[in-house]
Design a protein around this motif. Structure first.
Motif, mmCIF file in Angstrom:
data_model
loop_
_atom_site.group_PDB
_atom_site.id
_atom_site.type_symbol
_atom_site.label_atom_id
_atom_site.label_comp_id
_atom_site.label_asym_id
_atom_site.label_seq_id
_atom_site.Cartn_x
_atom_site.Cartn_y
_atom_site.Cartn_z
ATOM 1 N N UNK A 1 0.500 -1.351 0.256
ATOM 2 C CA UNK A 1 0.375 0.090 0.281
ATOM 3 C C UNK A 1 0.572 1.450 0.308
ATOM 4 N N UNK A 2 1.896 1.237 0.932
ATOM 5 C CA UNK A 2 2.520 2.434 0.825
ATOM 6 C C UNK A 2 3.464 2.396 -0.150
ATOM 7 N N UNK A 3 3.532 1.739 -1.012
ATOM 8 C CA UNK A 3 4.828 1.843 -2.352
ATOM 9 C C UNK A 3 3.686 2.144 -3.138
ATOM 10 N N UNK A 4 2.420 1.749 -3.398
ATOM 11 C CA UNK A 4 1.590 2.176 -3.872
ATOM 12 C C UNK A 4 1.346 3.793 -3.924
ATOM 13 N N UNK A 5 1.028 4.079 -2.795
ATOM 14 C CA UNK A 5 1.192 5.780 -2.312
ATOM 15 C C UNK A 5 2.294 6.251 -2.926
ATOM 16 N N UNK A 6 3.246 6.098 -2.717
ATOM 17 C CA UNK A 6 4.598 6.609 -3.231
ATOM 18 C C UNK A 6 4.629 6.720 -4.047
ATOM 19 N N UNK A 7 4.092 5.874 -5.510
ATOM 20 C CA UNK A 7 4.784 5.960 -6.303
ATOM 21 C C UNK A 7 3.043 6.894 -7.178
ATOM 22 N N UNK A 8 2.174 7.097 -6.264
ATOM 23 C CA UNK A 8 1.226 8.009 -6.451
ATOM 24 C C UNK A 8 2.135 9.364 -5.869
#
Lengths: 622, 173
Positions: A200-207
């Motif tokens: 989830x954090x990785x997705x948020x980071x990507x965004x």
């Protein structure tokens, strides 16, 4: 080497906690703390029990020894006592044992090998058990037939250290085992919690970093996370939607600014040409007249444009107060048709008005309502190729007045329909059309209709197939007194619209040009260049209407209006404010000062004339 | 006066060194008199005495007086009476009989002619047990000791406490 280690430690301390580390730490602290507390409590209890049971055990031994030693003491046979004592050889806890006679002297003793010898005199303690360090002392009296024969004294190992060691060993073993199990469980839990959270954090980071703004949170195994993820996703979706609509609005605004510049520039060219023409000497009167006409037309167009602009912002922001009155639907339609007639006739359109509802009225602001209608008609004229057909149909359905404007024009694409009534929206292909326009007409219509509690709806079968606008206003009802009421500014009888008008403006050009226009309409007009002069003139002239500039050097318009209201002639005349500001506060201030109307500069002479005619008409009819 | 003697005897008995007594501070007869009273406390009689607890002393010396002087409390719940006897017949009805070492010739025959039931015979002779007494005093390293004959005690219907056996020099079955 050492410095590196310290630096690594420091960097670790400065880092924020990871969920994984926190979880592990939590488990270690919880289990460790629990086990330690439990062990301490158990150890305490066990030591107490150990001490108690050792004391009880030794007491029994001492009792037996006392019984055995009684006859030996009775018959004074220390060997027997010695022999009895030596039976402690088998009890390894006992370090030494002794029997003391009643005079306190050591009578018989047994000392384990390597242990300290017994004291020659009886230890100074009463019967019972006592602990010093890791040694327990037990004393029992030897009594036979209620006669004190002597004392048994035992010294035994009180091995609390060994006990603690054993406990700590067990604790370490349990700790190791439970930690192992807990960490294994934590690892499993981590897979279920931290792995999804990290994803989830990785997705948020990507965004956030903008690498991949279209990513969305993956499905989460735990319910709490699942709802977070879905909330997260919907926030993202919504923000993207907002972003898109913002982008769209931004684009429309840019388009609008371009159009506005274009539209404002358009009339300038003919005006400039006409002005140059007028400057030339030896101009024929017909040429001069043509030039004047051009200037007047183009200025009117610009003024109209700017009026629209100011109006639309006020209407869409809901800053316009409606002056509702009962108006016949027929008169509304008549005014609207009259207003839009020039545009329709210019392109030789055929206008068919279907108005079967006679004797019906609405309670609306007649000015705004006919403005909305004429906007629709003008729009139809604009977006229809010359020689087209425009039909206006009016019905009363279920208490609603339904106005339908249909044209055979360029139509509207399905994609443009949803944003048609938004500010600055304009049919794109239409931007090149000679009519131009700011794309605010429909937004204005929608705002006005909404103010009246009605709806406006557009329909088109597609580009080239014409379009239909339907306007619904609630409150359609039979006319109470058909012949009464102003009915609309255009309805005032022609013959009764001559009056005395006073124009007060420090800009003499503006004053005189406006006076000329009004005079041409048959009114008696005088001009004043300032507030004091205006007041003086008014006293002698007794005007019906005063057009008053607000920003004047000697006395501002508000004060002039207030003072005029205190004069006999000024009490009942119509006061119209002319200002450069059209905001709501300005209008309110004008009304507060006693003005009947408020108009933004440059004032449209036609509108002034309509206003004057209406006022004079109403005064004469009452 | 009795009490102080008893206490002296007790000091002697409980002192760490038995030699103190054997050295003659307290004469051997006094120790034997004290022993006599003590032994009674380790023995169970088949039936309680009808009247006083009678200790018969068959001895030429002053043993009877010595014993009497040491009596401080009742035995078997009865007052203690020490009776000096000249013949064995006089001892009939007594609970204990002490036979001194000067009557040696007579002991075996004396005891044989005598109903043994209920009488604890304590002798002070070299082979007292063989002659038929239940307990016999002897000297070891100059200290008063005694030996026990369980057989003689059994025949008299007496039971002897194991504690007494534990301090006996010898126990004959």
């Amino acid at each position: 080497m050492m410095r590196q280690l310290v630096q690594r430690l420091r960097s670790r301390i400065g880092r924020p906690y990871s969920l994984r580390g926190k979880l592990t730490r939590l488990i270690v602290v919880t289990i460790g703390g629990t086990l330690l507390t439990m062990t301490a409590a158990l150890l305490y209890r066990d030591l107490a029990q150990y001490r108690h049971s050792l004391a009880a055990d030794l007491a029994i031994d001492a009792d037996i020894m006392a019984l055995l030693a009684a006859p030996a003491l009775d018959f004074d046979i220390p060997e027997t006592a010695q022999r009895n004592l030596s039976s402690f050889r088998r009890k390894t806890a006992v370090l030494a044992a002794g029997i003391y006679s009643t005079d306190g002297k050591l009578y018989a003793s047994y000392v384990r090998e390597g242990a300290d010898p017994l004291p020659a005199m009886r230890p100074a303690m009463g019967p019972g058990a006592r602990v010093t360090g890791d040694v327990m002392h037990v004393v029992r009296s030897i009594i036979r037939e209620e006669e004190l024969l002597g004392t048994v004294y035992l010294r035994a190992t009180y091995d609390y250290r060994g006990h603690i060691r054993a406990y700590l060993g067990i604790l370490a073993l349990i700790m190791l085992l439970s930690m192992g199990v807990a960490l294994a469980l934590a690892a499993r839990l981590r897979r279920r919690i931290t792995v999804p959270v990290e994803a989830f954090a990785a997705v948020a980071d990507d965004i956030v970093s903008g690498r991949n703004p279209d990513r969305r949170a993956p499905p989460m195994p735990l319910q709490e996370f699942a709802s977070i993820a879905s909330a997260f996703n919907s926030v993202l979706d919504e923000s993207e939607q907002r972003m898109q609509s913002l982008r769209e609005a931004d684009r429309r605004k840019d388009d609008f600014l371009a159009t506005l510049a274009h539209e404002l520039r358009n009339p300038l060219a003919p005006i400039r040409h006409a002005a140059r023409l007028l400057q030339m000497s030896g101009l024929e009167e017909s040429q001069a007249q043509a030039a004047r006409d051009i200037i007047s037309r183009q200025v009117a167009r610009m003024a109209l444009l700017l009026d629209d602009l100011l109006e639309v912002s006020r209407v869409t922001l809901g800053r316009v107060e409606l002056r509702r009155e009962r108006v016949s639907i027929a008169s509304l339609v008549r005014v609207a048709v009259e207003t839009s007639k020039p545009a329709i006739e210019q392109k030789r359109h055929e206008l068919a008005v279907d108005l079967p509802v006679t004797g019906m009225e609405l309670e609306v602001d007649p000015l705004r309502m006919s403005q909305a209608l004429s906007n629709l008609l003008t729009n139809a004229a604009k977006y229809t190729d010359p020689g087209g057909r425009i039909a206006l149909k009016v019905r009363c359905e279920e208490g609603e007045a339904v106005f339908t404007v249909q044209d055979s024009g360029i139509g509207i694409s399905a994609a443009a329909l949803p944003t048609l009534f938004e500010m600055f929206s304009q049919v794109e292909s239409a931007i090149d059309r000679s009519e131009g326009g700011l794309g605010i007409g429909l937004a204005l219509v929608k705002g006005l209709v909404r103010l009246h509690g009605g709806t406006v709806h557009a329909a088109s079968e597609g580009p080239g197939k014409g379009s239909t606008f339907t306007l619904r206003i609630p409150g359609c009802r039979p006319e109470a007194s058909p012949e009464l009421g102003p009915g609309g500014q255009g309805l005032a009888p022609q013959g009764e619209r001559r009056g005395r008008i006073l124009v007060v403006d420090d800009n003499t050009d503006a004053a005189s040009s406006l006076a000329m226009v009004l005079r041409s309409a048959g009114h008696t007009v005088l001009t004043a260049g300032g507030g004091e002069e205006g007041l003086a003139l008014g006293a002698s002239m007794h005007p019906d209407v005063v057009l008053l500039d607000i920003g004047m050097p000697d006395l501002n318009g508000y004060d002039v209006a207030r003072r005029m209201r205190f004069t006999d002639w000024g009490r009942n005349c119509m006061l119209v404010a002319l200002t450069g500001w059209g905001q709501k506060e300005d209008v309110e201030r004008a009304h507060g000062a006693g003005f009947d109307f408020h108009m933004t500069k440059p004032a449209d002479p036609e509108r002034i004339e309509r206003l004057v005619a209406e006022f004079l008409g109403s005064r004469r009819s009452t | 006066l009795q009490l102080s003697i008893r206490m002296l005897a007790a000091v002697c008995l409980f002192s760490a060194s038995g030699a103190y007594c054997a050295d003659g501070a307290y004469p051997e007869p006094s120790v034997k008199a004290a022993f006599l009273l003590r032994i009674a406390e380790y023995v169970q009689w088949p039936a309680p005495p009808a009247g006083d607890f009678v200790i018969a002393v068959l001895d030429r010396g002053d043993m009877a007086d010595r014993v009497q002087a040491l009596v401080t409390r009742p035995l078997l719940g009865r007052p203690v009476r020490v009776r000096r006897v000249r013949t064995i017949q006089e001892a009939i009805g007594a609970q204990m009989l002490y036979v001194g070492n000067d009557r040696r010739r007579d002991l075996r025959t004396l005891l044989r002619s005598m109903p043994a039931r209920g009488l604890l015979v304590v002798s002070d002779q070299d082979d007292g047990l063989a002659a038929g007494s239940a307990i016999n005093f002897l000297l070891a390293d100059g200290r008063v000791r005694f030996e026990v004959s369980l057989d003689a005690a059994r025949r008299a219907g007496l039971s002897i406490n194991a504690d007494l056996l534990s301090v006996a020099t010898r126990v004959a079955q």
